[in-house]
Design a protein around this motif. Structure first.
Motif, short mmCIF file in Angstrom:
data_model
loop_
_atom_site.label_atom_id
_atom_site.label_comp_id
_atom_site.label_asym_id
_atom_site.label_seq_id
_atom_site.Cartn_x
_atom_site.Cartn_y
_atom_site.Cartn_z
N GLY A 81 0.82 -1.22 0.00
CA GLY A 81 0.00 0.00 0.00
C GLY A 81 0.85 1.26 0.00
N THR A 86 -1.24 6.14 4.78
CA THR A 86 -1.41 7.30 5.65
C THR A 86 -1.85 8.56 4.89
N GLY A 228 8.31 4.78 -5.53
CA GLY A 228 8.20 6.13 -4.99
C GLY A 228 9.32 7.01 -5.51
#
Ligand SMILES: Cc1cc2nc3c(=O)[nH]c(=O)nc-3n(C[C@H](O)[C@H](O)[C@H](O)COP(=O)(O)OP(=O)(O)OC[C@H]3O[C@@H](n4cnc5c(N)ncnc54)[C@H](O)[C@@H]3O)c2cc1C
Lengths: 565, 322
Positions: A81, A86, A228
């Protein structure tokens, strides 16, 4: 299927057709497109299904200036995830101008246009659970959304562009069951990519390590890096070999450069005449999605003034200053120890709590105890217990005096960089080093927008904006680079001299390596990145599916073989 | 031609009788209790209980076509089907159309075509439907020309299970956007499409002795259906049902509700007194990744004609009129 790397033998070699490294919104959205496609996929999660300290520690690295950038273990989540575990869920697409070459912004211009990604936004919106792809305040809610204030239409801004909110959806817990269920997808938990192995243009394999010391290799026909914005650069740079001495995709010395976040902060005081009804909260679309208006600097005004893209929202006063006089703001200020670093950083500011402060905040609460209690009870209902959460704190200030919450484009900057640092992680691999920089243009964008709003607001006769142009830089840099948006380190470009990936997100100098995620964005837009990340994953999935189709000539050969047999 | 619709008091049976009557076909409603609405339309009614073969004696007199729409407990369905099929063989009926269900495929997932094997982890209802299909095939071997129809979830005006009940659950925010719990495929088929298929099953020679899935193409996910239907009903904003709510519903609340349902049923109160229950199997259905294909019916009986948007609108109108 879910696979724990701990169940595999060391030196295992897994082969597959498509290997996706990273299981955040980018990697998961991509993998979902292959369910039932007949193409065999391995998705490497780089952590567990949930937070794990040891995995998270692999994100540790160096930051050149602590005041400008948060530590690398913050605002990133190494788990299934990814950071969607968050995130705040704020969604909006990029604007057409973001893709254009703008003479007044060096390094602007994508090799593709808004039209190339536009077809993928509606489905991205669905995956992000932000409802219909409808970002017009007049249409998002039946009968149109409420105006900020009657007659308040600052002309340099588009006040009808909205943001919509995801639940916020944790892509890991939301889509895990679909991945686990798919026969052609293997999700590998608890394995970490340490190297992309390529002898030449062809990437042969991804080398993985586990926390218990195993080495596993995944050899695929095609590989996608979706780790990322920071980790993508690190992995490309760390994959140095004879064939790729400066790391993969780095022949033009572009990997890790142009590391962009956003320029953001709260500033100024927008005062509406006392008693004027002002609405700065959320409306809900039919599907339950929370929608909110913003003031977006119009593209023609950006061009006219030679500045970047920027939006502003009406905001409650800054929490630390008890002069706001609102009990609920004080209560939240005092609750700082219970709020995660990632959210408290901007909410509370860096200021230290002094006893005098605490006392004055306490007094604010005592002034409206029932208001505070009612607010908190409602908060538990619409936020804590709700599956679709009320997105943010909305508190009307006393006296109709709002601050502005500003979110602005950061312009490309070759000197803002992710490089390899001196430190090593437990696998002996170099950690990332972040040296985030900004340009005068970044501050100018915000200053110009504020000045235009001051002029336009006055012209409406409904509100007046007060701000000190000299203080813009300090306000925008108070909390440093906006956390969680890691953009541009493997930017899309027309060639390897100015980019890392081509228009299909394939890494220059390789045949079969792709990047998905905000690393590929050459410019940062005013928009939060995730919706566009997902849209690009969908676009990449469509491209990869075409690539995987057997070539016409191959079909013919096999048909002939079949006929002969 | 004379068509007997057995189980004409039920949801599909009633629509079928009305449609046949409207088309000017000679139709007889087979019911356990006479219905005022049929009488008003001047439709002939024959009273029988197919579970009791002795009551079937005169029911089939002069009948050339039979449609078996009888629903009930597993035992009742099996007994009725056996009796009706045997009587039809004896009476020399020309065509016997039998309503089975996609329940025969149990919890099988993936792409499920007309010839997909039945029987994977079926529940009692699905097993009864399989047993009924066997009885129908047996009658087929004895010379009866049969058609087996396996409709998906029948929605639309009159559908208690997939329209009215779902609407109630949506109204009370017990269902809504289910998130990860609602990713399964909601295989709907509009009641008018089912009725049209049943009529074609009687008419078309090529339909004889075959089984047909009846399902809409490109069925939505459960989340999609629940949200779209909620929107059509005006129950907005749609509630996002927390995963824990659904777990509590299916694991804890379902048990006392089931008991209450049985008790009130036994005491002879209307079941309306007890709120709807979301059974564990309904919970599982919301996540079942199975898509039923009706390729054979599309060719032989005609493809479904009621679009999804139309179906939703009609359903919502019907619910609001209730
Ligand atoms: C507090 C916070 C609030 C935010 N709010 C918003 C918002 O409101 N709107 C918005 O648009 N965005 C928001 N974001 C940003 C958003 O979370 C990111 O844009 C998004 O998560 C990026 O997705 P990604 O898949 O590219 O990368 P990530 O989410 O970072 O996922 C990376 C994945 O790669 C894996 N990985 C990393 N390294 C390796 C390795 N070496 N080997 C194997 N796997 C690896 C990780 O475990 C993870 O699964 C927020 C972020 C934070 C932290």
């Amino acid at each position: 299927m879910m696979l724990e790397a701990s169940q595999l033998q060391s030196a295992t070699v897994l082969s597959t057709q498509l290997c996706i490294v990273g299981a955040g919104p980018a990697g998961i959205s991509l993998a979902l497109q292959f369910i039932g496609s007949g193409i065999d996929v391995i998705l490497i999660a780089g952590g567990k299904a949930g937070h794990d300290e040891a995995a998270q520690a692999l994100y540790a690295g160096e930051v050149a200036d602590d005041a400008l950038h948060s530590p690398l273990t913050e605002y990133r989540h190494r788990q299934l995830g990814g950071s969607s575990a968050t995130w705040g869920g704020r969604c909006m697409p990029f604007d057409p101008i973001d893709f254009e070459r703008r003479d007044f912004i060096a390094g602007s211009g994508w090799p593709i246009g808004h039209d190339d990604v536009a077809p993928y936004y509606p489905e991205a919106n669905v995956l992000a659970e932000a409802g219909d792809f409808q970002y017009d305040a007049k249409k998002a809610v039946e009968g149109g959304m409420r105006p900020i204030a009657e007659g308040f239409n600052p002309v340099s801004f588009d006040n009808d562009r909205i943001e919509r909110f995801s639940c916020p959806t944790d892509f890991g817990s939301r889509y895990r069951h679909r991945l686990a269920h798919a026969a052609n997808i293997r999700v590998l938990l608890d394995a970490h990519a340490v190297e992309i192995r390529a002898g030449g243009e062809k990437v042969e394999a991804i080398v993985l390590r586990t926390l218990d010391g195993k080495e596993i290799t995944v050899a695929a026909e095609r590989h996608v890096i979706a780790t990322g914005g920071i980790e993508t650069a690190r992995l490309l740079l760390a994959s140095r070999s004879e064939a790729h001495p400066a790391g993969i995709g780095n022949a033009g010395d572009q990997v890790g450069r142009n590391y962009l976040c956003h320029i953001a902060g709260t500033y100024g005081e927008l005062a509406f005449a006392p008693g004027t009804p002002v609405f700065h909260g959320y409306d809900r679309a039919w599907d339950g999605v929370y929608c909110r208006r913003r003031m977006a600097l119009r593209p023609e005004i950006q061009r006219e003034h030679g500045v970047g893209n920027v939006v502003m929202r009406l905001h409650h006063p800054r929490l630390p200053d008890p002069a706001h006089g609102r009990g609920i703001l004080s209560a939240i200020y005092l609750a700082k120890p219970f709020i995660s670093y990632e959210y408290s950083k901007r909410l509370h500011g860096g200021d230290a709590m002094t006893p005098g402060h605490v006392l004055r905040h306490g007094f604010n609460i005592l002034r409206e105890p029932f208001g505070v209690a009612g607010f908190l009870l409602n908060w538990v209902k619409v936020r804590t217990l709700a599956a679709r959460k009320f997105p943010s704190l909305i508190v009307a200030p006393r006296n109709n005096r709002f601050t502005l919450d500003i979110h602005a484009e950061q312009v490309p900057n070759l000197d803002s960089r992710v490089t390899l640092g001196a430190g090593l992680d437990i696998f002996g691999k170099p950690q990332a080093r972040v040296d985030w920089r900004y340009k005068p243009k970044d501050i100018e964008t915000v200053r110009v927008a504020l000045e235009l709003l001051r002029r336009d607001a006055a012209a409406t006769g409904r509100a007046s904006l007060d701000f000190d142009p000299e203080g813009v830089a300090e306000a925008m840099l108070r909390d440093g680079a906006y956390g969680g948006h890691h953009i541009g380190t493997a930017r899309m470009g027309p060639n390897p001299d100015t980019g890392v990936v081509d228009r299909e997100c394939r890494v220059f100098g390789t045949d079969n390596l792709y990047v998905s995620g905000s690393a590929i964005f050459p410019t940062s837009s005013q928009a939060n990145p995730t919706l566009t990340i997902v849209a690009f994953s969908l676009r990449l999935a469509a491209h990869l599916k075409r690539e995987f189709l057997p070539k016409r000539s191959e079909i013919r050969t096999s048909a002939i073989k079949g006929a002969a047999a | 031609m004379s068509i007997l619709v057995a189980g004409a008091g039920g949801f599909v049976g009633r629509r079928l009788v009305e449609k046949l009557h409207a088309e000017g076909r000679p139709v007889i409603a087979g019911v356990r209790k006479p219905r005022e609405s049929f009488a008003r339309l001047g439709i002939e009614q024959r009273i029988f209980d197919a579970e009791k073969p002795e009551t079937l004696g005169t029911a089939l007199r002069g009948v050339t076509h039979v449609v078996n729409c009888i629903m009930g407990s597993p035992a009742a369905m099996v007994a009725s089907t056996r009796n009706l099929a045997e009587a039809s063989v004896k009476a020399g009926v020309q065509r016997f159309a039998h309503f089975s269900s996609i329940a025969v495929f149990g919890n099988a997932e993936g792409e499920i075509g007309d010839d997909f094997p039945v029987g994977q982890n079926v529940d009692a209802y699905g097993q009864a439907k399989i047993d009924c299909e066997h009885l129908v095939r047996k009658a087929q071997q004895e010379g009866l020309r049969t058609v087996i129809l396996r409709p998906a979830l029948i929605y639309g005006p009159g559908s208690e299970q997939w329209t009215a009940r779902i609407a109630r659950l949506l109204r009370w925010s017990r269902l809504g956007d289910l998130g990860a719990a609602g990713d399964g495929i909601c295989n709907l088929i509009h009641v008018d499409d089912v009725v049209a298929a049943a009529i074609a099953a009687l008419d078309r020679p090529e339909a004889a002795n075959r089984a047909f899935n009846l399902a809409m193409a490109e069925a939505p996910s459960w989340n999609r259906y629940l949200m779209d239907f909620g929107q059509a009903l005006g129950f907005t904003p749609i509630f996002r049902v927390p995963g824990r709510n659904l777990r509590i519903e299916t694991k804890l609340v379902a048990i006392p509700l089931k008991i209450a349902e049985i008790v009130t049923g036994k005491l002879g109160f209307g079941q309306q007194l007890v709120p709807d229950l979301i059974s564990p199997s309904l919970g599982r259905l919301f996540n079942l990744d199975a898509r039923y294909h009706s390729a054979r019916a599309d060719i032989v009986l005609g493809a479904p004609a009621v679009g999804y948007a139309d179906g939703l609108r009609q359903s919502a109108n019907w619910v609001s009129r209730q």
